[in-house]
Each structure stands twice: as C-alpha cells, then as structure tokens.
Design a protein around this motif. Structure first.
Motif, PDB file in Angstrom:
ATOM      1  N   LEU A  40      -2.484  -1.319   0.122  1.00 49.01           N
ATOM      2  CA  LEU A  40      -1.752  -0.768  -1.014  1.00 49.01           C
ATOM      3  C   LEU A  40      -0.722   0.262  -0.574  1.00 49.01           C
ATOM      4  O   LEU A  40       0.336   0.394  -1.187  1.00 49.01           O
ATOM      5  N   SER A  41      -1.035   1.015   0.485  1.00 45.95           N
ATOM      6  CA  SER A  41      -0.087   2.028   0.969  1.00 45.95           C
ATOM      7  C   SER A  41       1.167   1.386   1.568  1.00 45.95           C
ATOM      8  O   SER A  41       2.224   2.035   1.639  1.00 45.95           O
ATOM      9  N   ARG A  42       1.056   0.122   1.987  1.00 49.46           N
ATOM     10  CA  ARG A  42       2.199  -0.557   2.616  1.00 49.46           C
ATOM     11  C   ARG A  42       2.845  -1.597   1.714  1.00 49.46           C
ATOM     12  O   ARG A  42       3.966  -2.024   1.984  1.00 49.46           O
ATOM     13  N   ASP A  43       2.134  -2.016   0.699  1.00 47.02           N
ATOM     14  CA  ASP A  43       2.676  -3.025  -0.209  1.00 47.02           C
ATOM     15  C   ASP A  43       3.457  -2.327  -1.318  1.00 47.02           C
ATOM     16  O   ASP A  43       2.918  -2.004  -2.372  1.00 47.02           O
ATOM     17  N   LYS A  44       4.727  -2.122  -1.089  1.00 44.86           N
ATOM     18  CA  LYS A  44       5.559  -1.368  -2.034  1.00 44.86           C
ATOM     19  C   LYS A  44       5.703  -2.098  -3.366  1.00 44.86           C
ATOM     20  O   LYS A  44       5.788  -1.470  -4.422  1.00 44.86           O
ATOM     21  N   VAL A  45       5.721  -3.426  -3.339  1.00 39.44           N
ATOM     22  CA  VAL A  45       5.886  -4.189  -4.570  1.00 39.44           C
ATOM     23  C   VAL A  45       4.676  -4.000  -5.482  1.00 39.44           C
ATOM     24  O   VAL A  45       4.815  -3.800  -6.698  1.00 39.44           O
ATOM     25  N   ASP A  85      -4.046 -23.284   7.560  1.00 36.00           N
ATOM     26  CA  ASP A  85      -3.209 -22.142   7.201  1.00 36.00           C
ATOM     27  C   ASP A  85      -3.909 -20.870   7.645  1.00 36.00           C
ATOM     28  O   ASP A  85      -5.116 -20.710   7.458  1.00 36.00           O
ATOM     29  N   ASP A  86      -3.143 -19.955   8.223  1.00 40.39           N
ATOM     30  CA  ASP A  86      -3.746 -18.758   8.820  1.00 40.39           C
ATOM     31  C   ASP A  86      -4.414 -17.870   7.772  1.00 40.39           C
ATOM     32  O   ASP A  86      -5.496 -17.336   8.002  1.00 40.39           O
ATOM     33  N   ASN A  87      -3.742 -17.666   6.621  1.00 41.25           N
ATOM     34  CA  ASN A  87      -4.303 -16.854   5.534  1.00 41.25           C
ATOM     35  C   ASN A  87      -4.747 -15.482   6.017  1.00 41.25           C
ATOM     36  O   ASN A  87      -5.875 -15.046   5.792  1.00 41.25           O
ATOM     37  N   LEU A  88      -3.854 -14.785   6.708  1.00 41.22           N
ATOM     38  CA  LEU A  88      -4.155 -13.457   7.234  1.00 41.22           C
ATOM     39  C   LEU A  88      -3.639 -12.389   6.275  1.00 41.22           C
ATOM     40  O   LEU A  88      -2.781 -12.644   5.433  1.00 41.22           O
ATOM     41  N   GLN A  89      -4.173 -11.180   6.412  1.00 34.90           N
ATOM     42  CA  GLN A  89      -3.675 -10.050   5.620  1.00 34.90           C
ATOM     43  C   GLN A  89      -2.314  -9.624   6.177  1.00 34.90           C
ATOM     44  O   GLN A  89      -2.235  -9.127   7.303  1.00 34.90           O
ATOM     45  N   PRO A  90      -1.214  -9.788   5.439  1.00 31.60           N
ATOM     46  CA  PRO A  90       0.123  -9.567   6.009  1.00 31.60           C
ATOM     47  C   PRO A  90       0.491  -8.112   6.233  1.00 31.60           C
ATOM     48  O   PRO A  90       1.445  -7.829   6.954  1.00 31.60           O
ATOM     49  N   HIS A  91      -0.233  -7.175   5.627  1.00 31.23           N
ATOM     50  CA  HIS A  91       0.169  -5.767   5.692  1.00 31.23           C
ATOM     51  C   HIS A  91      -0.624  -4.951   6.708  1.00 31.23           C
ATOM     52  O   HIS A  91      -0.419  -3.741   6.822  1.00 31.23           O
ATOM     53  N   LEU A  92      -1.525  -5.586   7.444  1.00 31.33           N
ATOM     54  CA  LEU A  92      -2.287  -4.894   8.484  1.00 31.33           C
ATOM     55  C   LEU A  92      -1.653  -5.143   9.841  1.00 31.33           C
ATOM     56  O   LEU A  92      -1.066  -6.199  10.082  1.00 31.33           O
ATOM     57  N   THR A  93      -1.777  -4.171  10.750  1.00 32.38           N
ATOM     58  CA  THR A  93      -1.382  -4.438  12.121  1.00 32.38           C
ATOM     59  C   THR A  93      -2.449  -5.315  12.765  1.00 32.38           C
ATOM     60  O   THR A  93      -3.570  -5.428  12.268  1.00 32.38           O
ATOM     61  N   LEU A  94      -2.091  -5.906  13.887  1.00 34.74           N
ATOM     62  CA  LEU A  94      -3.028  -6.775  14.589  1.00 34.74           C
ATOM     63  C   LEU A  94      -4.290  -6.004  14.987  1.00 34.74           C
ATOM     64  O   LEU A  94      -5.403  -6.499  14.844  1.00 34.74           O
ATOM     65  N   GLN A  95      -4.095  -4.768  15.468  1.00 35.16           N
ATOM     66  CA  GLN A  95      -5.236  -3.935  15.870  1.00 35.16           C
ATOM     67  C   GLN A  95      -6.126  -3.612  14.671  1.00 35.16           C
ATOM     68  O   GLN A  95      -7.359  -3.665  14.767  1.00 35.16           O
ATOM     69  N   GLU A  96      -5.509  -3.283  13.526  1.00 38.32           N
ATOM     70  CA  GLU A  96      -6.283  -2.963  12.324  1.00 38.32           C
ATOM     71  C   GLU A  96      -7.068  -4.175  11.835  1.00 38.32           C
ATOM     72  O   GLU A  96      -8.226  -4.048  11.425  1.00 38.32           O
ATOM     73  N   ALA A  97      -6.435  -5.355  11.874  1.00 30.95           N
ATOM     74  CA  ALA A  97      -7.124  -6.572  11.443  1.00 30.95           C
ATOM     75  C   ALA A  97      -8.341  -6.841  12.315  1.00 30.95           C
ATOM     76  O   ALA A  97      -9.419  -7.198  11.819  1.00 30.95           O
ATOM     77  N   LEU A 130       4.248   0.791  -5.789  1.00 30.31           N
ATOM     78  CA  LEU A 130       5.369   1.594  -6.288  1.00 30.31           C
ATOM     79  C   LEU A 130       6.073   0.935  -7.466  1.00 30.31           C
ATOM     80  O   LEU A 130       6.500   1.617  -8.409  1.00 30.31           O
ATOM     81  N   THR A 131       6.188  -0.388  -7.440  1.00 26.71           N
ATOM     82  CA  THR A 131       6.864  -1.071  -8.542  1.00 26.71           C
ATOM     83  C   THR A 131       6.082  -0.916  -9.838  1.00 26.71           C
ATOM     84  O   THR A 131       6.661  -0.667 -10.901  1.00 26.71           O
ATOM     85  N   ARG A 132       4.760  -1.077  -9.752  1.00 27.11           N
ATOM     86  CA  ARG A 132       3.936  -0.914 -10.959  1.00 27.11           C
ATOM     87  C   ARG A 132       4.035   0.502 -11.508  1.00 27.11           C
ATOM     88  O   ARG A 132       4.196   0.704 -12.715  1.00 27.11           O
ATOM     89  N   ILE A 133       3.952   1.482 -10.626  1.00 30.14           N
ATOM     90  CA  ILE A 133       4.003   2.876 -11.066  1.00 30.14           C
ATOM     91  C   ILE A 133       5.376   3.214 -11.634  1.00 30.14           C
ATOM     92  O   ILE A 133       5.496   3.831 -12.706  1.00 30.14           O
ATOM     93  N   SER A 134       6.431   2.811 -10.926  1.00 29.17           N
ATOM     94  CA  SER A 134       7.792   3.127 -11.386  1.00 29.17           C
ATOM     95  C   SER A 134       8.118   2.400 -12.697  1.00 29.17           C
ATOM     96  O   SER A 134       8.848   2.938 -13.539  1.00 29.17           O
ATOM     97  N   MET A 135       7.580   1.192 -12.874  1.00 27.06           N
ATOM     98  CA  MET A 135       7.813   0.463 -14.121  1.00 27.06           C
ATOM     99  C   MET A 135       7.161   1.186 -15.293  1.00 27.06           C
ATOM    100  O   MET A 135       7.743   1.277 -16.387  1.00 27.06           O
ATOM    101  N   HIS A 136       5.947   1.696 -15.088  1.00 30.76           N
ATOM    102  CA  HIS A 136       5.289   2.464 -16.149  1.00 30.76           C
ATOM    103  C   HIS A 136       6.108   3.695 -16.523  1.00 30.76           C
ATOM    104  O   HIS A 136       6.246   4.032 -17.700  1.00 30.76           O
TER     105      HIS A 136
END
Length: 525
Positions: free
Chosen positions: A265-270, A22-34, A273-279
């Motif tokens: 965190l800047s790209r993972d809206k769930v 399984d690749d187990n890569l960071q899904p929110h990074l671009t290829l260049q950033e990774a 933003l969800t945690r902050i908006s829920m609070h």
C-alpha cells in the motif's frame, strides 16, 4: 506411487510445489522482500538463518544482483526464476512447472531448463510441461512423456525416441528434429498413427524405452549427488511427513501478511493516494455546494439530501474499490495458498486490516471536510457519531464489493454489482418514507442496511434533544429538529441499535465473502 508406496495426498502436498505458467508475483515488493516474506511463512528458522538461506538461493538462481529491484521491473526470465526461487525456500523434493519457458526467448528458455536440470541433479524430482520444445531444450530433458488426444504416445529417454518410432515403422528423416517429427505424427500429417503409438507404449506402462543414458560426472561429484539424493529421501521420510501443513501458525501468518500489505500500500500510489485524494476532492465540491446550511432551519431538506448523498458516496466508493481490485489478487492468492504459504483466513483478515486503515483515513478526511464546510452543529459527540456511522456503512459496502468481486468476473461485476445494491438504496427511506407505505411492506425497509445507516446519520445531526434551529427565512416549518424527525417517522430510532445491526451485517457478510473466496480458489465457482 511414491517410492514404491501408494501416494497419500496430504503428505504429497507437503513435499511438492506447483509453479504456474503465469508468474503471479507481488509487483510492488523488491526481490529481497518477496523472498523474506516467503521465508517468514515457510521456514521455522531464526532471522539470520533465513537470510543465509535466501542468499544461497539467490546466488544459485543468478538473482543476487537484482535483489533490491522491484518485482514489477524484472525481466521475464528473472520473474520466472524468482517464481522458482520462492518455492525453493522450503526445499520441496518434488516440483511441478506449467510451461516454464512460456514467454521467454531462446536464451532465457535454455537458462531456465538448465537451472531445472541442475535442481534435478541435486536430488529433486522436476516435472514440467513444454508444448513445443526446441531441439536444444529437447536434448536437455532426462525423461520424456508425450500425450496426444489424452493418451500417452511415448515415455522414455529423448535418445530412445527415434528408435521407438523406427520400431513401429516410422522413420525420422536425417537432420530432422525428432520432437517436431513426433508432433507431426500426432497431428496426423503421416496418417492415423496415434492408436498404434498408444498400443506400442502400452498407454505409458512400457518401461523399455526409459533412460539408459548416464550423466558424465567425475567420481567425486557423482558421489556427492548420490548422497544428496539419499538425503532428499531421508528428508521426506523424517521431516516432511511430520511437519504441520502450514509451517507458520495463524498469528505469524497474519503478522507477515499485514507487513506485506503495508509495504504494498505504501508503494501502490493508485490504490492509496488516489482513493484518499478522491475523497478529499469530492468532499470539497460537496462542501462548497452545501456551504453553511447545517444550522439554518430554512435548509433542513437540503441537509437531509446531503446526509443521504454522504451515505451513498461512501458506500459506492468502498464497494467499487474492492469489487475491482480483489479479482486482480486472486491469481496470486491461488498460487500461494495452493503451495501452503498461509491459510485463507489469514490472507482475508490481513487484507481487511490493510484496507481498513485506508478506508478509515479516506472516510475521516471526507467526513470532517463536509461536516465543517456544511456547518453542522460543532459538537464533538455529534461529529463522532456522524463519522462512525459513515465509516461502518463504508465497511458494509467494502464487504459487499468483496462478495461480488469474488463471485464474478470484473466485466460482469461492474454491471451486476450496482444493480445488486439498488434494492437496498431504494428502500433506504430517502425516496419513500417508511411511515408512508402500507404496514405489510415495512419488512422490506427493515431489510435495507442503507435505511439503518441513513436513520443513524439523521439522529446524529438532529437527535439527542438538539435545540431549536435559527431561521434565515420568514417561516421555517422544521425549526424544531424533533418535528423534522417526527415528520420522517424516526423520532424514536435508537442510534446504537442501528449501529449493532450494521456491525452484525458486516461480520456476516465477511463470513460469506470468506466462504465464497474459498470456493473460488478451489474452482467450485
């Protein structure tokens, strides 16, 4: 044995890399950033040299045109190539791959094996498992090692497989895939031949069938590859054995991982933003229900209930968030830590710092909304004491969630997690006051961190010689705040003592969580 000498595990870990099925890569990074994150952790070069190295690898891997694509949007073949590219950053001489063609179509599988063959021709040792290779993939392998029932049944070149089987009286039908034929033999389709195969190949020690096939190259290219192979050996002898186990030091690892978490965190809206908006949403609902009761003596008991709810909401929210998310990050952590990207403590602290900011923002938004909507005494000192106690108890809940999340599977943690917190909640002093139980049972309450947080909040609201409250009813029994604290038996509570208890507990739980995480990634639990 390595190069004729007995393997030293520490040295071998330095020169090898393991790429999981399984690749187990960071899904929110671009290829260049990774790639840049991997370079920052695994290379001791300057920024320009790292970018040059990344460009060379991406071009060689056919990923140059996708360098600004988010990793989660890559195709299966691209993800597999990226997983290989990330480990090629520090140019390991030996690479292990578990099922590199798993989940890929025939074209992508061929491209993947062709890439591995190219890496091998440059002087690397590439070892991979393929459970059922097609005829095309089978013919691309330089050396074959087949296992059945835990024993080696063949080791040698692919060209020599048919002659080997013929030597023990097993004739592969014409135009039949030799690998399929061998697998059918191992499955017992032609009778019990495994023992015979194992004996003939001497459990893998027979070198008679090893590859005699030569790669057809022109003389100049053959000379270059020979030089590269020699350079690989020289690199191992002079470079890998003398490099530190981790290329980057602790602080460098921490900075790079914090940077990666910030991008995530800047790209993972769930997650953010969800945690902050829920609070904020819960704060507005609670503030409406307890609107303007804080300074009215007629609603002291309601304010008491509000204080307890604030503790429980922030505690459970932080607890649940980390309890569910940490198991999702464990596969990536295992891959990167195993391949010597960083130390475990660097990863843990970077994760804490990233989530620290999100939790701080969420707690502040919730606390300030509820505090002013419920009309608590508008004094800066009281608000910050109130806010600080709420935040610290959320940190304790966050770390407790880490411990449960690291110890159990998600389906078990969501059941057992709340149950584990229940004794501390029952003994918080809300349901039964400490002064109302037998003296011999006081130690049970002293073990509950919820008790210290609850008392701290009540002291912030009603302590520090707060003046008499106004009364909107005919009679208010707790018009004097000190009388209410005496009724609860906490008039002599020291706010900062409770704070020290909670901070110390949070640090201790962090140490426990880190130990459990270390045991988990080493598969001890």
């Amino acid at each position: 044995m390595i190069n004729g000498q007995e393997r030293n595990m520490s040295d071998f870990r330095k020169l090898s890399a393991y790429i999981m099925q399984d690749d187990n890569l960071q899904p929110h990074l671009t290829l260049q950033e990774a790639m840049l994150i991997a370079a920052d952790l695994k290379l001791g070069l300057n920024h320009r040299e790292k970018l040059q190295k990344i460009d060379e690898i991406l071009v060689a891997m056919g990923l140059d045109e996708s360098r600004y694509t988010i990793t989660g949007e890559l195709s299966g073949g691209q993800r597999k190539r990226l997983a290989i590219a990330l480990e090629l950053i520090n140019d390991p001489p030996v690479m292990f791959l578990d099922e590199p063609t798993s989940g890929l179509d025939s074209t992508s599988s061929k491209q993947c094996i062709a890439l591995l063959k190219q890496l091998a021709q440059e002087g690397r040792t590439i070892i991979c498992t393929i459970h059922q290779p097609s005829a095309i993939l089978f013919n691309m392998l330089d050396h074959l090692y087949v296992i059945a029932d835990g024993n080696c049944v063949y080791t040698g070149s692919t060209d020599n497989l048919v002659p080997f089987l013929k030597s023990i009286g097993l004739y592969c039908p014409t135009h039949y895939d030799p690998m399929d034929f061998l697998m059918e033999i191992c499955n017992g389709d032609y009778g019990p031949h495994i023992f015979e195969l194992v004996e003939s190949i001497e459990k893998g020690k027979n070198d008679m069938w090893r590859s005699t096939k030569t790669v057809h190259l022109n003389k100049r290219k053959e000379s270059i590859i020979s030089q590269q192979a020699t350079m690989r050996l020289y690199s191992f002898e002079t470079e890998f054995r003398h490099t530190p186990y981790y290329t980057a030091n602790f602080w460098r690892q921490l900075c790079v991982l914090v940077k990666r978490n910030a991008i995530r965190l800047s790209r993972d809206k769930v997650l953010t933003l969800t945690r902050i908006s829920m609070h904020l949403a819960i704060a507005l609902i609670v503030g409406t229900l307890y609107f303007k009761i804080g300074q009215d003596a007629a609603y002291v008991l309601d304010n008491f209930n509000l204080s307890y709810f604030n503790i429980m909401f922030l505690l459970y929210n932080a607890f649940s968030a980390t309890m569910v998310t940490i198991p999702l990050e464990l596969p990536t952590l295992k891959r990167e830590h195993f391949n010597r990207w960083y130390q475990l403590r660097s990863y843990y602290l970077a994760g804490k710092l990233a989530d620290f900011l999100v939790q701080l923002i969420s707690t502040f938004i919730y606390t300030i909304t509820v505090y002013y909507m419920s009309d608590q005494l508008p004094e800066g000192k009281r608000f910050w004491l109130y806010m600080l106690m709420c935040f610290v108890v959320s940190l304790v809940g966050q770390t407790a969630g880490l411990i449960i999340g690291c110890s159990l599977k998600v389906q078990n943690s969501v059941i057992f997690g709340p149950f584990a917190l229940m004794p501390f909640i029952v003994l918080s002093g809300f349901f039964v006051h400490t002064k109302d139980v037998h003296l011999y049972l006081h130690w049970l309450f002293d073990m509950s961190f919820c008790k210290y947080a609850f008392e701290g909040i009540l002291m912030a609201v009603y302590g520090y010689d707060r003046p008499k409250l106004k009364c909107s009813a005919d009679y208010c029994h707790f018009a004097t705040p000190k009388k209410f604290l005496m009724e609860l038996g906490i008039e002599h509570i020291n706010y900062w003592f409770n704070m020290i208890i909670l901070v110390t507990l949070s640090i201790v739980l962090d140490i426990v969580a880190c130990i459990i995480l270390n045991m988990r990634i080493k598969k001890r639990i």
